[in-house]
Design an enzyme around this catalytic site. Structure first.
Site, PDB file in Angstrom:
ATOM      1  N   ASN A   1       0.824  -1.208   0.000  1.00  0.00           N
ATOM      2  CA  ASN A   1       0.000   0.000   0.000  1.00  0.00           C
ATOM      3  C   ASN A   1       0.856   1.253   0.000  1.00  0.00           C
ATOM      4  OD1 ASN A   1      -2.783  -1.107   0.285  1.00  0.00           O
ATOM      5  ND2 ASN A   1      -1.998  -1.887   2.227  1.00  0.00           N
TER       6      ASN A   1
ATOM      7  N   ALA B   1      13.910   2.408   3.344  1.00  0.00           N
ATOM      8  CA  ALA B   1      13.556   3.715   3.900  1.00  0.00           C
ATOM      9  C   ALA B   1      12.587   3.583   5.060  1.00  0.00           C
ATOM     10  CB  ALA B   1      12.944   4.588   2.807  1.00  0.00           C
ATOM     11  N   ASP B   2      11.629   2.656   4.963  1.00  0.00           N
ATOM     12  CA  ASP B   2      10.658   2.500   6.044  1.00  0.00           C
ATOM     13  C   ASP B   2      11.328   2.083   7.343  1.00  0.00           C
ATOM     14  OD1 ASP B   2      11.349   0.067   4.862  1.00  0.00           O
ATOM     15  OD2 ASP B   2       9.354  -0.813   5.078  1.00  0.00           O
TER      16      ASP B   2
ATOM     17  N   ASP C   1       7.838  -4.539  12.610  1.00  0.00           N
ATOM     18  CA  ASP C   1       6.943  -3.891  11.650  1.00  0.00           C
ATOM     19  C   ASP C   1       6.236  -4.962  10.835  1.00  0.00           C
ATOM     20  OD1 ASP C   1       5.619  -2.354   9.824  1.00  0.00           O
ATOM     21  OD2 ASP C   1       7.349  -1.164   9.213  1.00  0.00           O
TER      22      ASP C   1
END
Length: 259
Positions: free
Chosen positions: A11, A109-110, A130
């Site tokens: 998403n 990056a997350d 995560d």
């Protein structure tokens, strides 16, 4: 106002923030072929529903683990908001943390943004879990340095593999089993037990091993859409923060604005 965009493998999340307060949040399925115009048609309608004009957005920051999606998101920022977007990890939005791994540039990056937000909000050594397309475990030391982690298949990927590679197993929804028994009495219950409690056992085992390797007390911070699902089934989480990535992007945008 700040528009923070987190483009993941499944998403793309758009969040509208005033300071660090989230005023709106929307998500759309990730499709690298989606054009800036298509994003704009969808997003402008959602902003209008909230009574927000495009000109109210004066800063945009983008984090992406899907390189092909970046160009069209930049077009969205420039053509429809007339803003040059910040890119997490680049230029004024550099992470400015020690990435103590063999290949620092390979860090998603997350995960870097999560590390920044977790360190800003929680003291001491941290383990960030995560729940995304993959489930990642990231270790951040008490100085805020990223020390490495683990990448495991996400729970939906695991379920897709199970259903897709068997002839007779049905597709089931991911939810907490209604019974605490780990001996299923029918096919659907047995699948749910295997996926759900198997995942809990994996998390508890990996976190125990990480903590033993760190050798100091470490808080566990959970984020991602499925974090809440597992919160009631295990005692390993010290905090659940669904907006950790967005909060990290807000921190990066603040640093870039005031540096």
């Amino acid at each position: 106002m700040l528009l923070a965009i987190d483009a993941g493998n499944t998403n793309v999340v758009f969040a509208l923030l005033e300071g660090r307060t989230i005023r709106g949040r929307w998500r759309i399925a990730t499709d690298p072929r989606r054009t800036g115009d298509e994003y704009a048609v969808w997003l402008m309608q959602l902003l209008a529903i909230r009574g927000v004009e495009a000109k109210a957005v004066d800063r945009i920051i983008i984090s992406t683990v899907v390189p092909r999606a970046l160009h069209n998101l930049e077009i969205l920022a420039r053509h429809y908001f007339h803003v040059e977007p910040l890119i997490a990890g680049q230029g004024a939005a550099e992470y400015a943390i020690d990435i103590d791994v063999d290949e620092p540039r390979s860090l998603g990056a997350d995960r870097a943004v999560n590390a920044i937000a977790a360190h800003a909000k929680h003291p001491g050594d941290l383990i960030v879990v995560d729940f995304g397309t993959a489930t990642t475990f990231d270790v951040i030391d008490f100085n805020g340095a990223y020390k490495g982690g683990i990448i495991a298949p996400g729970i939906n990927l695991s379920l897709d593999a199970l259903v897709g590679n068997t002839a007779k197993l049905p597709r089931i929804a991911i939810e907490a089993p209604k019974s605490t028994s780990v001996v299923g009495r029918n096919t659907e219950d047995q699948m749910l037990i295997g996926v759900f409690w198997g995942y809990v056992a994996m998390m508890e085992g990996l976190i125990a091993r990480i903590r033993a390797e760190i050798g100091r007390p470490a808080q566990v911070i959970a984020t991602g859409g499925l974090a809440v699902l597992f919160q009631e089934a295990t005692q390993i989480f010290d905090a659940v923060d669904a907006d950790l990535t967005i909060e990290g992007l807000a921190i990066l945008a603040e640093r870039a604005t005031f540096q």
